[in-house]
Scaffold this motif. Structure first.
Motif, PDB file in Angstrom:
ATOM      1  N   ARG A 131     -28.181  31.364-102.141  1.00 35.76           N
ATOM      2  CA  ARG A 131     -29.554  31.850-102.123  1.00 35.76           C
ATOM      3  C   ARG A 131     -29.762  32.654-100.850  1.00 35.76           C
ATOM      4  O   ARG A 131     -29.574  32.154 -99.733  1.00 35.76           O
ATOM      5  N   ILE A 132     -30.141  33.929-101.018  1.00 35.42           N
ATOM      6  CA  ILE A 132     -30.319  34.819 -99.879  1.00 35.42           C
ATOM      7  C   ILE A 132     -31.649  35.558-100.007  1.00 35.42           C
ATOM      8  O   ILE A 132     -32.256  35.596-101.076  1.00 35.42           O
ATOM      9  N   TYR A 133     -32.069  36.161 -98.891  1.00 34.01           N
ATOM     10  CA  TYR A 133     -33.234  37.030 -98.936  1.00 34.01           C
ATOM     11  C   TYR A 133     -32.844  38.375 -99.543  1.00 34.01           C
ATOM     12  O   TYR A 133     -31.853  38.995 -99.133  1.00 34.01           O
ATOM     13  N   ALA A 134     -33.597  38.828-100.529  1.00 34.79           N
ATOM     14  CA  ALA A 134     -33.474  40.217-100.981  1.00 34.79           C
ATOM     15  C   ALA A 134     -34.094  41.113 -99.924  1.00 34.79           C
ATOM     16  O   ALA A 134     -34.933  40.677 -99.118  1.00 34.79           O
ATOM     17  N   TYR A 135     -33.722  42.378 -99.900  1.00 34.42           N
ATOM     18  CA  TYR A 135     -34.351  43.319 -98.985  1.00 34.42           C
ATOM     19  C   TYR A 135     -35.708  43.764 -99.527  1.00 34.42           C
ATOM     20  O   TYR A 135     -36.690  43.831 -98.786  1.00 34.42           O
ATOM     21  N   GLU A 136     -35.743  44.038-100.828  1.00 36.98           N
ATOM     22  CA  GLU A 136     -36.995  44.417-101.488  1.00 36.98           C
ATOM     23  C   GLU A 136     -37.025  43.829-102.890  1.00 36.98           C
ATOM     24  O   GLU A 136     -35.982  43.691-103.537  1.00 36.98           O
ATOM     25  N   VAL A 137     -38.238  43.522-103.363  1.00 35.46           N
ATOM     26  CA  VAL A 137     -38.454  43.123-104.754  1.00 35.46           C
ATOM     27  C   VAL A 137     -39.755  43.771-105.225  1.00 35.46           C
ATOM     28  O   VAL A 137     -40.524  44.308-104.420  1.00 35.46           O
ATOM     29  N   ASN A 186     -41.301  44.658 -99.306  1.00 38.68           N
ATOM     30  CA  ASN A 186     -40.213  44.632 -98.339  1.00 38.68           C
ATOM     31  C   ASN A 186     -40.192  43.256 -97.681  1.00 38.68           C
ATOM     32  O   ASN A 186     -41.154  42.868 -97.007  1.00 38.68           O
ATOM     33  N   VAL A 187     -39.116  42.518 -97.877  1.00 37.55           N
ATOM     34  CA  VAL A 187     -39.078  41.117 -97.459  1.00 37.55           C
ATOM     35  C   VAL A 187     -39.087  40.962 -95.940  1.00 37.55           C
ATOM     36  O   VAL A 187     -39.895  40.186 -95.406  1.00 37.55           O
ATOM     37  N   PHE A 193     -48.025  41.028-109.028  1.00 42.64           N
ATOM     38  CA  PHE A 193     -48.555  40.213-107.939  1.00 42.64           C
ATOM     39  C   PHE A 193     -47.547  39.131-107.562  1.00 42.64           C
ATOM     40  O   PHE A 193     -47.017  38.430-108.427  1.00 42.64           O
ATOM     41  N   THR A 194     -47.292  38.995-106.261  1.00 41.53           N
ATOM     42  CA  THR A 194     -46.343  37.994-105.765  1.00 41.53           C
ATOM     43  C   THR A 194     -46.919  37.137-104.646  1.00 41.53           C
ATOM     44  O   THR A 194     -46.311  36.132-104.288  1.00 41.53           O
ATOM     45  N   GLY A 195     -48.031  37.540-104.088  1.00 41.84           N
ATOM     46  CA  GLY A 195     -48.533  36.917-102.863  1.00 41.84           C
ATOM     47  C   GLY A 195     -48.076  37.650-101.628  1.00 41.84           C
ATOM     48  O   GLY A 195     -48.660  37.483-100.545  1.00 41.84           O
ATOM     49  N   MET A 196     -47.011  38.468-101.741  1.00 41.94           N
ATOM     50  CA  MET A 196     -46.584  39.310-100.634  1.00 41.94           C
ATOM     51  C   MET A 196     -47.494  40.526-100.534  1.00 41.94           C
ATOM     52  O   MET A 196     -48.287  40.815-101.441  1.00 41.94           O
ATOM     53  N   THR A 197     -47.375  41.263 -99.446  1.00 44.15           N
ATOM     54  CA  THR A 197     -48.176  42.460 -99.245  1.00 44.15           C
ATOM     55  C   THR A 197     -47.306  43.692 -99.404  1.00 44.15           C
ATOM     56  O   THR A 197     -46.135  43.699 -99.023  1.00 44.15           O
ATOM     57  N   TRP A 198     -47.873  44.720 -99.983  1.00 50.27           N
ATOM     58  CA  TRP A 198     -47.174  45.943-100.389  1.00 50.27           C
ATOM     59  C   TRP A 198     -46.892  46.840 -99.193  1.00 50.27           C
ATOM     60  O   TRP A 198     -47.686  46.910 -98.246  1.00 50.27           O
TER      61      TRP A 198
END
Length: 438
Positions: free
Chosen positions: A293-299, A238-239, A218-223
């Motif tokens: 510090r950068i955005y990852a594409y996916e985590v 997917n960021v 769980f991250t708070g993001m949506t799958w």
């Protein structure tokens, strides 16, 4: 690919003479700045999208194909119309057309919020007939966050440009409720009933664990099961998709509050948008190769992270276009430097061109969509060069392709890709706007 039942009787969209005139006017603006060839290419592409990708049923409903595939993607049918949005306030027939597309998008989402591409009715056409999903209305049921977000973005743009609210009936209200509920459900994907299984030797064509996908925390993001390229995610948060969704939820909140008078839905959408942004900030911003510090594409919320970018939008490079109110400017600038460098495994450079490609296509193939995004999100002085580069790498066809080889533009994928045509047009119009503002 098969289609076993005929689609309902439809006719090609008949372009209103006023729209033809507006397109010619815009093309003349482009000719004055970028030359006759680019102006001619834009004029032909803008007309071709209307006449060759859009059909109209007896009931007035619109259906938009991507070009060389006879299905309607929620993403593509939005981006294909993007260059026309600036003209909506000047053309009622054009606004009527966009409204017809929005209604069709809402109808599609009302039928299946997990599908990414639809047939023109229950034709039983499928990209792969052996897919787990057998719905005759659905071309492909690859769940991608952007399939929910893009129609909301288009509907919001139509409303703000024209003030018209006729697309927001009770059916659309129900769709907006379902979108919010699904994005929230997929914050905890293990509770979801969605599965995607496709017999294929390519790992990007199906999901592991019998269609559930690889484990996530769980991250708070949506799958999301799949990327905007229609390839399976490596890590399922997917960021760029999450940030697009966060932006779309803000638009959804405005529609809910001001049109549907549903403040409860608006508040829920805004709360969820904030959760997605917070999830990206906590889990989706990572240390890049140079320490920035950068955005990852996916985590995945379990320590897995993928540092790359893909030319398909929403992409990290395109965040200022699709998520301007929810991105972190400093993180974006560092991410942009990473994306447009050899550190990005899908940044390709050759004797003809350099730019962002995709794991969806062959190595050393650059996407014109990526070049257009690079130009639209970069300094104005660099846009004419990139516009000319895209036009010069059409392989002599006069059309903009999905991708081309860095050393030989006559080697390309997809002979007719309407989304790429439209992004080229959007860039050309922006170059003309820049010249007018100078």
């Amino acid at each position: 690919m098969t289609t076993t039942r005929p689609a309902a009787a439809r006719t090609p969209y008949a372009v209103d003479p006023q729209i033809v005139g507006l397109i010619g006017e815009q093309a003349d603006r482009i000719r004055a700045v970028s030359g006759d060839r680019i102006g001619d290419m834009v004029q032909e592409a803008l007309l071709r999208t209307l006449t060759d990708t859009i059909t109209v049923g007896a009931d007035g409903s619109a259906f938009v194909i991507t070009g060389d595939i006879p299905a309607m993607w929620m993403r593509d049918s939005t981006t294909q119309l993007t260059p026309y949005l600036r003209l909506l306030g000047r053309s009622e027939p054009l606004a009527d057309l966009v409204a017809s597309v929005v209604r069709r998008q809402f109808t599609c989402l009302g039928h299946d919020t997990y599908a990414n591409a639809f047939n023109d009715g229950p034709t039983d056409g499928h990209h792969e007939p052996r897919d787990l999903c057998k719905d005759p209305h659905v071309w492909e049921q690859k769940y991608e966050i952007d399939s929910l977000a893009y129609p909301i973005v288009l509907a919001h743009a139509l409303w703000r440009a024209t003030g018209r609210t006729d697309v927001f009936d009770e059916g659309s209200h129900d769709v907006l409720r379902r979108v919010v509920a699904q994005l929230r459900l997929e914050q905890r994907h293990e509770n979801s009933s969605y599965r995607f299984v496709r017999p294929s030797p390519l790992p990007t064509e199906s999901l592991v664990r019998d269609g559930l996908g690889s484990p996530v925390g769980f991250t708070g993001m949506t799958w999301s099961g799949f990327r905007p390229s229609d390839d399976a995610c490596t890590f399922h948060y997917n960021v760029p998709g999450n940030l697009l969704a966060a932006q779309a939820l803000r638009a959804l909140a405005e529609i809910s509050a001001e049109v549907h008078a549903d403040q409860a839905l608006a508040d829920t959408a805004l709360s969820l948008s904030a959760e997605l942004v917070a999830g990206v900030a906590e889990h989706g911003i990572v240390e890049g190769p140079d320490g920035a510090r950068i955005y990852a594409y996916e985590v995945d919320g379990l320590g897995g992270q993928l540092l790359m970018d893909d030319a398909n939008t929403p992409s990290l490079l395109a965040l200022p276009l699709f998520a301007p109110d929810v991105l972190d400017p400093a993180v974006y600038e560092a991410t942009r430097r990473f994306v447009l460098s050899p550190a990005n495994p899908f940044f390709f450079s050759g004797p003809v061109a350099e730019g962002v490609g995709s794991p969806h296509t062959l190595p050393e193939y650059i996407w014109p969509i990526g070049l257009a995004v690079q130009a639209l999100t970069g300094p104005a002085e660099d846009r004419p060069r990139l516009l000319e580069l895209i036009a010069a790498t059409d392989g002599g066809t006069g059309r903009i392709h999905e991708s081309f080889h860095t050393a030989d533009p006559t080697l390309f994928s997809r002979p007719w890709f309407s989304w790429a045509d439209s992004m080229f047009c959007e860039l050309a119009l922006q170059v003309a706007d820049d010249a007018d503002a100078a």
